[in-house]
Scaffold this motif. Sequence first.
Motif, PDB file in Angstrom:
ATOM      1  N   MET A  65       0.840  -1.199   0.000  1.00  0.00           N
ATOM      2  CA  MET A  65       0.000   0.000   0.000  1.00  0.00           C
ATOM      3  C   MET A  65       0.876   1.251   0.000  1.00  0.00           C
ATOM      4  O   MET A  65       1.917   1.294   0.661  1.00  0.00           O
ATOM      5  CB  MET A  65      -0.902   0.016   1.233  1.00  0.00           C
ATOM      6  N   ASN A  66       0.457   2.235  -0.772  1.00  0.00           N
ATOM      7  CA  ASN A  66       1.127   3.537  -0.909  1.00  0.00           C
ATOM      8  C   ASN A  66       2.473   3.476  -1.626  1.00  0.00           C
ATOM      9  O   ASN A  66       3.154   4.492  -1.720  1.00  0.00           O
ATOM     10  CB  ASN A  66       1.282   4.228   0.454  1.00  0.00           C
ATOM     11  N   ARG A  67       2.862   2.311  -2.131  1.00  0.00           N
ATOM     12  CA  ARG A  67       4.097   2.228  -2.916  1.00  0.00           C
ATOM     13  C   ARG A  67       3.822   2.702  -4.333  1.00  0.00           C
ATOM     14  O   ARG A  67       2.714   2.580  -4.841  1.00  0.00           O
ATOM     15  CB  ARG A  67       4.623   0.781  -2.966  1.00  0.00           C
ATOM     16  N   THR A  72       8.933  -2.911 -11.679  1.00  0.00           N
ATOM     17  CA  THR A  72       9.558  -3.855 -10.748  1.00  0.00           C
ATOM     18  C   THR A  72       8.587  -4.269  -9.652  1.00  0.00           C
ATOM     19  O   THR A  72       8.578  -5.425  -9.228  1.00  0.00           O
ATOM     20  CB  THR A  72      10.832  -3.260 -10.121  1.00  0.00           C
ATOM     21  N   LEU A  73       7.750  -3.333  -9.194  1.00  0.00           N
ATOM     22  CA  LEU A  73       6.756  -3.656  -8.175  1.00  0.00           C
ATOM     23  C   LEU A  73       5.711  -4.608  -8.742  1.00  0.00           C
ATOM     24  O   LEU A  73       5.322  -5.576  -8.100  1.00  0.00           O
ATOM     25  CB  LEU A  73       6.080  -2.387  -7.652  1.00  0.00           C
ATOM     26  N   ARG A  74       5.269  -4.341  -9.975  1.00  0.00           N
ATOM     27  CA  ARG A  74       4.286  -5.231 -10.609  1.00  0.00           C
ATOM     28  C   ARG A  74       4.842  -6.643 -10.754  1.00  0.00           C
ATOM     29  O   ARG A  74       4.139  -7.630 -10.518  1.00  0.00           O
ATOM     30  CB  ARG A  74       3.870  -4.685 -11.967  1.00  0.00           C
ATOM     31  N   ALA A  75       6.092  -6.744 -11.140  1.00  0.00           N
ATOM     32  CA  ALA A  75       6.724  -8.063 -11.295  1.00  0.00           C
ATOM     33  C   ALA A  75       6.827  -8.771  -9.948  1.00  0.00           C
ATOM     34  O   ALA A  75       6.601  -9.982  -9.854  1.00  0.00           O
ATOM     35  CB  ALA A  75       8.091  -7.911 -11.938  1.00  0.00           C
ATOM     36  N   LEU A 100     -15.071 -11.592 -10.002  1.00  0.00           N
ATOM     37  CA  LEU A 100     -14.330 -12.846  -9.938  1.00  0.00           C
ATOM     38  C   LEU A 100     -13.632 -12.879  -8.588  1.00  0.00           C
ATOM     39  O   LEU A 100     -12.631 -12.189  -8.388  1.00  0.00           O
ATOM     40  CB  LEU A 100     -13.312 -12.926 -11.076  1.00  0.00           C
ATOM     41  N   PRO A 101     -14.132 -13.642  -7.636  1.00  0.00           N
ATOM     42  CA  PRO A 101     -13.599 -13.610  -6.275  1.00  0.00           C
ATOM     43  C   PRO A 101     -12.097 -13.850  -6.194  1.00  0.00           C
ATOM     44  O   PRO A 101     -11.424 -13.271  -5.357  1.00  0.00           O
ATOM     45  CB  PRO A 101     -14.353 -14.725  -5.553  1.00  0.00           C
ATOM     46  N   GLY A 102     -11.558 -14.673  -7.075  1.00  0.00           N
ATOM     47  CA  GLY A 102     -10.137 -14.989  -7.032  1.00  0.00           C
ATOM     48  C   GLY A 102      -9.236 -13.977  -7.712  1.00  0.00           C
ATOM     49  O   GLY A 102      -8.017 -14.100  -7.659  1.00  0.00           O
ATOM     50  N   ARG A 103      -9.827 -12.955  -8.349  1.00  0.00           N
ATOM     51  CA  ARG A 103      -9.015 -11.947  -9.054  1.00  0.00           C
ATOM     52  C   ARG A 103      -8.610 -10.841  -8.078  1.00  0.00           C
ATOM     53  O   ARG A 103      -9.425 -10.302  -7.351  1.00  0.00           O
ATOM     54  CB  ARG A 103      -9.802 -11.342 -10.212  1.00  0.00           C
ATOM     55  N   LEU A 104      -7.333 -10.494  -8.096  1.00  0.00           N
ATOM     56  CA  LEU A 104      -6.800  -9.414  -7.267  1.00  0.00           C
ATOM     57  C   LEU A 104      -6.872  -8.113  -8.052  1.00  0.00           C
ATOM     58  O   LEU A 104      -6.358  -8.026  -9.166  1.00  0.00           O
ATOM     59  CB  LEU A 104      -5.345  -9.724  -6.889  1.00  0.00           C
ATOM     60  N   ASN A 105      -7.537  -7.111  -7.493  1.00  0.00           N
ATOM     61  CA  ASN A 105      -7.619  -5.785  -8.102  1.00  0.00           C
ATOM     62  C   ASN A 105      -6.731  -4.842  -7.303  1.00  0.00           C
ATOM     63  O   ASN A 105      -6.895  -4.722  -6.086  1.00  0.00           O
ATOM     64  CB  ASN A 105      -9.053  -5.249  -8.074  1.00  0.00           C
ATOM     65  N   ILE A 106      -5.823  -4.188  -7.996  1.00  0.00           N
ATOM     66  CA  ILE A 106      -4.950  -3.205  -7.352  1.00  0.00           C
ATOM     67  C   ILE A 106      -5.299  -1.855  -7.949  1.00  0.00           C
ATOM     68  O   ILE A 106      -5.156  -1.638  -9.151  1.00  0.00           O
ATOM     69  CB  ILE A 106      -3.469  -3.556  -7.554  1.00  0.00           C
ATOM     70  N   ILE A 107      -5.778  -0.955  -7.102  1.00  0.00           N
ATOM     71  CA  ILE A 107      -6.230   0.352  -7.548  1.00  0.00           C
ATOM     72  C   ILE A 107      -5.114   1.359  -7.314  1.00  0.00           C
ATOM     73  O   ILE A 107      -4.593   1.483  -6.201  1.00  0.00           O
ATOM     74  CB  ILE A 107      -7.534   0.771  -6.811  1.00  0.00           C
ATOM     75  N   ARG A 113       0.338   5.799  -6.951  1.00  0.00           N
ATOM     76  CA  ARG A 113       0.628   4.957  -5.797  1.00  0.00           C
ATOM     77  C   ARG A 113      -0.528   3.979  -5.590  1.00  0.00           C
ATOM     78  O   ARG A 113      -1.665   4.266  -5.943  1.00  0.00           O
ATOM     79  CB  ARG A 113       0.826   5.791  -4.540  1.00  0.00           C
ATOM     80  N   ILE A 114      -0.219   2.820  -5.005  1.00  0.00           N
ATOM     81  CA  ILE A 114      -1.256   1.832  -4.729  1.00  0.00           C
ATOM     82  C   ILE A 114      -2.157   2.400  -3.637  1.00  0.00           C
ATOM     83  O   ILE A 114      -1.717   2.684  -2.536  1.00  0.00           O
ATOM     84  CB  ILE A 114      -0.658   0.479  -4.328  1.00  0.00           C
ATOM     85  N   ASP A 115      -3.439   2.570  -3.995  1.00  0.00           N
ATOM     86  CA  ASP A 115      -4.403   3.230  -3.127  1.00  0.00           C
ATOM     87  C   ASP A 115      -5.331   2.224  -2.448  1.00  0.00           C
ATOM     88  O   ASP A 115      -5.780   2.451  -1.333  1.00  0.00           O
ATOM     89  CB  ASP A 115      -5.223   4.206  -3.981  1.00  0.00           C
TER      90      ASP A 115
END
Length: 120
Positions: A65-67, A72-75, A100-107, A113-115
Amino acid sequence: MVRSFVNAVMLAAALGALAGCGQRNGGAPGPDASTVTAASVTPDANASSASADDPCGATRVEKYMNRRDEPTLRAEIAGLFPGETIRWIRPGEAVTQDYLPGRLNIIVSEDNRIDAIRCG
């Protein structure tokens, strides 16, 4: 005859446009939402970390969070979820409404920054 030809051309154009909406592998932040999927799909790879409250394993990436959203972070995050789908969502992007319950959403926020991190 001409009408069926025109319909076939319109159908081909529509299918071609939809093909461009497919998943995007990689990690560079872009102007659109991207989906990262590891090359080898292994069902239940994260079965031990998933639960009814956290079916996508979001708690495993709370430390990010907040990075800044960088390749490189995505990898690094993709490496934690081999074979799983990760959707990166940037401000103002259109995303599908399917859950999709198993899908990770990164906003990602306006300042790149990851919010938020959610399943779905």
